[in-house]
Design an enzyme around this catalytic site. Structure first.
Site, mmCIF file in Angstrom:
data_model
loop_
_atom_site.group_PDB
_atom_site.id
_atom_site.type_symbol
_atom_site.label_atom_id
_atom_site.label_comp_id
_atom_site.label_asym_id
_atom_site.label_seq_id
_atom_site.Cartn_x
_atom_site.Cartn_y
_atom_site.Cartn_z
ATOM 1 N N LYS A 95 5.301 4.222 1.977
ATOM 2 C CA LYS A 95 5.117 5.659 1.296
ATOM 3 C C LYS A 95 6.591 6.047 1.444
ATOM 4 O O LYS A 95 7.156 7.498 1.046
ATOM 5 C CB LYS A 95 4.409 6.261 2.347
ATOM 6 C CG LYS A 95 3.369 6.301 2.920
ATOM 7 C CD LYS A 95 2.179 7.305 2.558
ATOM 8 C CE LYS A 95 1.026 7.238 3.029
ATOM 9 N NZ LYS A 95 -0.121 7.434 2.326
ATOM 10 N N LYS A 142 -5.843 2.115 -4.216
ATOM 11 C CA LYS A 142 -6.355 1.909 -3.782
ATOM 12 C C LYS A 142 -6.447 3.474 -3.877
ATOM 13 O O LYS A 142 -5.495 4.429 -4.827
ATOM 14 C CB LYS A 142 -5.709 1.824 -2.246
ATOM 15 C CG LYS A 142 -6.681 2.353 -1.621
ATOM 16 C CD LYS A 142 -5.753 2.338 0.061
ATOM 17 C CE LYS A 142 -4.888 4.171 0.908
ATOM 18 N NZ LYS A 142 -4.851 3.785 1.978
ATOM 19 N N LYS A 197 -6.179 9.797 -1.049
ATOM 20 C CA LYS A 197 -6.384 10.951 -1.031
ATOM 21 C C LYS A 197 -5.180 12.246 -1.092
ATOM 22 O O LYS A 197 -4.749 13.149 -1.872
ATOM 23 C CB LYS A 197 -7.070 11.486 -0.253
ATOM 24 C CG LYS A 197 -6.411 11.714 1.566
ATOM 25 C CD LYS A 197 -7.015 12.460 2.528
ATOM 26 C CE LYS A 197 -7.383 11.549 3.952
ATOM 27 N NZ LYS A 197 -5.730 11.317 4.452
#
Ligand code: ATP
Ligand code: LTN
Length: 325
Positions: A110, A193, A196
């Site tokens: 991230k 992956k 969302k």
């Protein structure tokens, strides 16, 4: 035995969240003490619009209910409503080390995606808050998708460290990962992956209309060759579709391989699409009914009261152990 899990209200929930997490929670409710929460403080670790956060929080609550969680049996609450999470976080941050936090895959991924000047401390310290969530409820079992195992491992390390120093204060949690579907991949790139917060055309959202879901499955990337079998390396697309089918029909991967062995890709995809639409269609309708029932806020307020009773007990134990009281 106590079970605890949560989902961040960071974006539109995906089929990956459904298979890897959501769908597995209700199975514990008849014989375990279950706490399921909305990890809204965690959602602040990356920039998020306030209205979106509010909307997502309600939506996740509705999805929890639609997944079969019964609020009479399970405590459903919002993390930020129970102040003990932040308080335990303030204590436990002293028992996890910078070195180990900087090795967390989620942090690396991230933070890499962001401009380095803008990485909040909360993103780095994410596992401290997550450990606090788990330890406050003395959870024995934590059902999660594969990507969260590392955070539970660091929580376990913290329990050993803390208990060695202060005696048997914290309870050791155990991750529990679903057998089939612990990591659902993107349909457009089956090497990453389904997620969302990184929107892509290969992600199926639980709020997508059924036509869109079907279209996404039908245009999923498949692999060279024409056979249908499990091989994550050489057949990642087909393996992902088989996993989705197996997880949603509660069958083993082997049984699905046998069923589809003489199918062509197109016919196989059609069956996967049918199962996705037939599962998520009714699920979506139930969730929307809960969302519009006006019950969500009341339910979360009640859940927070119940959760706070348990959480505050642990907080007092920890405060006593370290000498704050
Ligand atoms: P984000 O993209 O915002 O990091 P996410 O989609 O990874 O979000 P989380 O809120 O981090 O979702 O995860 C909620 C739960 O869903 C966790 O238990 C996580 O392991 C699980 N999960 C998320 N994505 C997948 C996936 N693709 N396959 C299986 N499980 C998943
Ligand atoms: N980090 C988790 C959400 C989460 C969680 C938890 C899951 C926050 N606290 C405690 C299980 C137990 C994620 O899904 N990304």
């Amino acid at each position: 035995m106590r079970v605890l899990s949560g989902i961040k209200p960071t974006g539109k929930l995906t089929l990956g969240n459904y298979i890897g997490a959501l769908k597995n929670f209700a199975q514990y409710q008849s014989d375990h003490d279950v706490f399921i929460f909305i990890a809204d403080l965690h959602a602040l670790t990356l920039p998020i619009d306030p209205d979106e956060l509010r909307t997502n929080t309600k939506l996740i609550t509705a999805f929890y209910l639609a997944s079969g969680l019964d609020p009479h049996k399970v405590t459903i609450f919002k993390q930020s409503d129970v102040s003990a999470h932040a308080e335990l976080n303030a204590i436990l941050q002293n028992y996890l080390y910078m070195g180990e936090l900087s090795r967390m895959t989620q942090f690396k991924e991230k933070s890499q995606a962001m401009d380095h000047s803008g990485i909040g401390l909360g993103l780095f310290a994410y596992p401290v808050l997550m450990a606090s969530d788990i330890l406050l409820y003395e959870a024995n079992i934590v059902p999660v998708g594969e990507d969260q195992i590392q955070h539970i491992e660091i929580t376990r390390d913290l329990v050993v460290r803390f208990n060695n120093r202060y005696g048997k204060v914290l309870v050791m949690p155990e991750p529990q990962v679903t057998r089939v579907g612990k990591r659902i991949m993107s349909l457009s790139d089956p090497t990453v992956k389904m997620s969302k917060s990184e929107s892509g055309k290969g992600d199926i959202y639980l709020t997508d209309d059924l036509k869109t879901m079907r279209k996404k499955i039908m245009s999923a990337v498949t692999d060279s060759g024409s056979e249908i079998y499990v091989d994550e390396e050489n057949k990642p697309g087909i393996t992902n579709l088989l996993t989705i089918y197996a997880a949603l029909t509660n069958q083993s991967l082997e049984a699905c391989v046998t069923k589809f062995k003489d199918y062509r890709y197109g016919d196989f995809k059609k069956e996967v699409a049918d199962v996705v639409v037939n599962t998520l269609g009714p699920f979506q309708a139930k969730a929307m009914a809960f969302l519009h029932s006006g019950e969500v806020d009341r339910l979360l307020a009640e859940g927070a009261k119940k959760a706070a009773i348990i959480a505050n007990k642990t907080l007092v134990k920890v405060k006593k152990a370290v000498g704050l009281i």
